[in-house]
Scaffold this motif. Sequence first.
Motif, PDB file in Angstrom:
ATOM      1  N   VAL A  20      93.060  25.352 -39.771  1.00  0.00           N
ATOM      2  CA  VAL A  20      94.438  25.750 -39.968  1.00  0.00           C
ATOM      3  C   VAL A  20      95.354  24.579 -39.650  1.00  0.00           C
ATOM      4  O   VAL A  20      95.257  23.977 -38.586  1.00  0.00           O
ATOM      5  CB  VAL A  20      94.815  26.948 -39.048  1.00  0.00           C
ATOM      6  CG1 VAL A  20      96.272  27.307 -39.189  1.00  0.00           C
ATOM      7  CG2 VAL A  20      93.927  28.137 -39.345  1.00  0.00           C
ATOM      8  N   ALA A  21      96.249  24.254 -40.567  1.00  0.00           N
ATOM      9  CA  ALA A  21      97.247  23.225 -40.317  1.00  0.00           C
ATOM     10  C   ALA A  21      98.346  23.810 -39.446  1.00  0.00           C
ATOM     11  O   ALA A  21      98.794  24.938 -39.679  1.00  0.00           O
ATOM     12  CB  ALA A  21      97.824  22.717 -41.623  1.00  0.00           C
ATOM     13  N   VAL A  22      98.796  23.067 -38.422  1.00  0.00           N
ATOM     14  CA  VAL A  22      99.825  23.537 -37.514  1.00  0.00           C
ATOM     15  C   VAL A  22     100.956  22.530 -37.490  1.00  0.00           C
ATOM     16  O   VAL A  22     100.737  21.342 -37.327  1.00  0.00           O
ATOM     17  CB  VAL A  22      99.264  23.715 -36.085  1.00  0.00           C
ATOM     18  CG1 VAL A  22     100.356  24.170 -35.137  1.00  0.00           C
ATOM     19  CG2 VAL A  22      98.111  24.708 -36.096  1.00  0.00           C
ATOM     20  N   ALA A  23     102.189  23.005 -37.657  1.00  0.00           N
ATOM     21  CA  ALA A  23     103.359  22.134 -37.614  1.00  0.00           C
ATOM     22  C   ALA A  23     104.353  22.686 -36.590  1.00  0.00           C
ATOM     23  O   ALA A  23     104.473  23.901 -36.427  1.00  0.00           O
ATOM     24  CB  ALA A  23     104.028  22.085 -38.995  1.00  0.00           C
ATOM     25  N   ALA A  24     105.050  21.792 -35.901  1.00  0.00           N
ATOM     26  CA  ALA A  24     106.054  22.200 -34.924  1.00  0.00           C
ATOM     27  C   ALA A  24     107.435  22.172 -35.580  1.00  0.00           C
ATOM     28  O   ALA A  24     107.724  21.274 -36.375  1.00  0.00           O
ATOM     29  CB  ALA A  24     106.032  21.263 -33.726  1.00  0.00           C
ATOM     30  N   ARG A  52      99.602  38.376 -39.271  1.00  0.00           N
ATOM     31  CA  ARG A  52     100.042  38.349 -37.874  1.00  0.00           C
ATOM     32  C   ARG A  52      99.088  37.478 -37.083  1.00  0.00           C
ATOM     33  O   ARG A  52      97.879  37.453 -37.349  1.00  0.00           O
ATOM     34  CB  ARG A  52     100.015  39.753 -37.261  1.00  0.00           C
ATOM     35  CG  ARG A  52     100.850  40.797 -37.932  1.00  0.00           C
ATOM     36  CD  ARG A  52     102.261  40.992 -37.447  1.00  0.00           C
ATOM     37  NE  ARG A  52     102.481  41.039 -36.035  1.00  0.00           N
ATOM     38  CZ  ARG A  52     102.869  42.110 -35.351  1.00  0.00           C
ATOM     39  NH1 ARG A  52     103.003  43.257 -35.963  1.00  0.00           N
ATOM     40  NH2 ARG A  52     103.122  42.047 -34.072  1.00  0.00           N
ATOM     41  N   SER A  53      99.622  36.767 -36.107  1.00  0.00           N
ATOM     42  CA  SER A  53      98.772  35.956 -35.231  1.00  0.00           C
ATOM     43  C   SER A  53      98.871  36.494 -33.812  1.00  0.00           C
ATOM     44  O   SER A  53      99.931  36.969 -33.385  1.00  0.00           O
ATOM     45  CB  SER A  53      99.187  34.485 -35.290  1.00  0.00           C
ATOM     46  OG  SER A  53     100.510  34.319 -34.877  1.00  0.00           O
ATOM     47  N   TYR A  54      97.767  36.425 -33.098  1.00  0.00           N
ATOM     48  CA  TYR A  54      97.671  36.918 -31.728  1.00  0.00           C
ATOM     49  C   TYR A  54      97.031  35.834 -30.878  1.00  0.00           C
ATOM     50  O   TYR A  54      96.041  35.225 -31.279  1.00  0.00           O
ATOM     51  CB  TYR A  54      96.823  38.198 -31.672  1.00  0.00           C
ATOM     52  CG  TYR A  54      97.425  39.324 -32.456  1.00  0.00           C
ATOM     53  CD1 TYR A  54      98.378  40.159 -31.896  1.00  0.00           C
ATOM     54  CD2 TYR A  54      97.065  39.536 -33.783  1.00  0.00           C
ATOM     55  CE1 TYR A  54      98.951  41.186 -32.626  1.00  0.00           C
ATOM     56  CE2 TYR A  54      97.632  40.556 -34.519  1.00  0.00           C
ATOM     57  CZ  TYR A  54      98.567  41.382 -33.935  1.00  0.00           C
ATOM     58  OH  TYR A  54      99.135  42.392 -34.668  1.00  0.00           O
ATOM     59  N   GLY A  55      97.572  35.586 -29.701  1.00  0.00           N
ATOM     60  CA  GLY A  55      97.035  34.584 -28.797  1.00  0.00           C
ATOM     61  C   GLY A  55      97.478  33.191 -29.190  1.00  0.00           C
ATOM     62  O   GLY A  55      98.333  33.001 -30.054  1.00  0.00           O
ATOM     63  N   LYS A  56      96.869  32.192 -28.522  1.00  0.00           N
ATOM     64  CA  LYS A  56      97.173  30.803 -28.838  1.00  0.00           C
ATOM     65  C   LYS A  56      95.994  29.923 -28.440  1.00  0.00           C
ATOM     66  O   LYS A  56      95.100  30.353 -27.719  1.00  0.00           O
ATOM     67  CB  LYS A  56      98.454  30.342 -28.154  1.00  0.00           C
ATOM     68  CG  LYS A  56      98.435  30.407 -26.647  1.00  0.00           C
ATOM     69  CD  LYS A  56      99.786  29.995 -26.108  1.00  0.00           C
ATOM     70  CE  LYS A  56      99.773  30.113 -24.585  1.00  0.00           C
ATOM     71  NZ  LYS A  56     101.052  29.687 -24.018  1.00  0.00           N
ATOM     72  N   GLY A  57      96.014  28.705 -28.938  1.00  0.00           N
ATOM     73  CA  GLY A  57      94.946  27.761 -28.629  1.00  0.00           C
ATOM     74  C   GLY A  57      93.594  28.259 -29.101  1.00  0.00           C
ATOM     75  O   GLY A  57      93.458  28.759 -30.219  1.00  0.00           O
ATOM     76  N   GLU A  58      92.590  28.136 -28.245  1.00  0.00           N
ATOM     77  CA  GLU A  58      91.230  28.567 -28.573  1.00  0.00           C
ATOM     78  C   GLU A  58      91.135  30.077 -28.788  1.00  0.00           C
ATOM     79  O   GLU A  58      90.215  30.559 -29.432  1.00  0.00           O
ATOM     80  CB  GLU A  58      90.254  28.146 -27.469  1.00  0.00           C
ATOM     81  CG  GLU A  58      90.048  26.655 -27.368  1.00  0.00           C
ATOM     82  CD  GLU A  58      89.313  26.097 -28.574  1.00  0.00           C
ATOM     83  OE1 GLU A  58      88.356  26.739 -29.039  1.00  0.00           O
ATOM     84  OE2 GLU A  58      89.717  25.018 -29.036  1.00  0.00           O
ATOM     85  N   GLN A  59      92.074  30.825 -28.235  1.00  0.00           N
ATOM     86  CA  GLN A  59      92.059  32.288 -28.342  1.00  0.00           C
ATOM     87  C   GLN A  59      92.858  32.804 -29.538  1.00  0.00           C
ATOM     88  O   GLN A  59      93.000  34.014 -29.706  1.00  0.00           O
ATOM     89  CB  GLN A  59      92.614  32.903 -27.058  1.00  0.00           C
ATOM     90  CG  GLN A  59      91.762  32.613 -25.843  1.00  0.00           C
ATOM     91  CD  GLN A  59      90.343  33.124 -26.004  1.00  0.00           C
ATOM     92  OE1 GLN A  59      90.124  34.279 -26.376  1.00  0.00           O
ATOM     93  NE2 GLN A  59      89.378  32.274 -25.727  1.00  0.00           N
TER      94      GLN A  59
END
Length: 75
Positions: free
Chosen positions: A69-73, A18-25
């Motif tokens: 972490v690799a991030v794809a849209a 599970r992921s929580y928050g976004k960006g630097e957080q």
Amino acid sequence: MICDICGQEGARIRRITRSYGKGEQLLVIENVPVVSCPHCGESYLTAETLYELERIKLHRQSFAVERPVAVAAFA
């Protein structure tokens, strides 16, 4: 295990990320136990799991290890 939603036997514990928050957080928590029922299709977190997730989020500096972490849209 008996499902808390439908009351039938056969619910299983699955481990998810599970992921929580976004960006630097952003905080990603791996191996979160989720109860999943094949009869009613519901998945839910127990109170104990929710408590532990909140504890991890509050003390993220103690638990978290930074990893790239690799991030794809999508689209």
